[in-house]
Scaffold this active site. Sequence first.
Site: not given
Ligand code: E4P
Length: 215
Positions: A83
């Site tokens: 990521k």
């Molecule tokens: C995606 O890859 C993220 O890990 C995640 O969906 C973030 O979600 P949040 O806004 O609930 O922290």
Amino acid sequence: MKFFIDSANVQEIKKAVAMGMADGVTTNPTLVAKENGKPRDIYAAICECVDGPVSAEAVSLDSAGMIREARELAQIHRNIVVKIPICTEGLIAVRQLKEEGIRTNVTLVFNALQALASAKAGAAFVSPFVGRLDDVGEAGMELVEQIVTIYRNYELPTQVIVASVRSPMHVRDAALIGADIATIPYRVIEQLVRHPLTDSGVQTFLKDWEKVKSR
Ligand code: E4P
């Protein structure tokens, strides 16, 4: 459509896999911080549970650091996807990593041009954060519609992961739009399959079956 589970918790991931609800996993530093152990060991344990992409986040702010981290993460398992947050340094890293055969998931995407730039740089996945947009009064799912349209217009191969999912409605809308993937917290995976009429229907059938049993 594929479902990923948005979690770094091995128990949750195993349950979701057993239900057929986890074709992959996404993590982020916040999710990893909730678990015990070294990040590398957590990622390795997750890769043992699921036969699909497992996103692990690079935390460097410069492209050289991101690339270094990505190379190390990619050593953990062939299913690791790195990521990378969307930014100029991030795009440089994505392009280089694609050359090296390391798949990336461009994260923290909040507008369609960020998603277009990610695809042009060679990201395997892009993650628009719908819940966080809803939280600030913007329509998260409209962004997903825009990205899916743009990618279809130009036949871009980057897959759209609907992220920051807060409710089953986000998943339903992602499916209606035709997003490739939704990454879903375990709590929402459980909510997806629940309905009060299912619960009351089961109770009624059990009660009536008691009468049949005593015949
Ligand atoms: C995606 O890859 C993220 O890990 C995640 O969906 C973030 O979600 P949040 O806004 O609930 O922290």
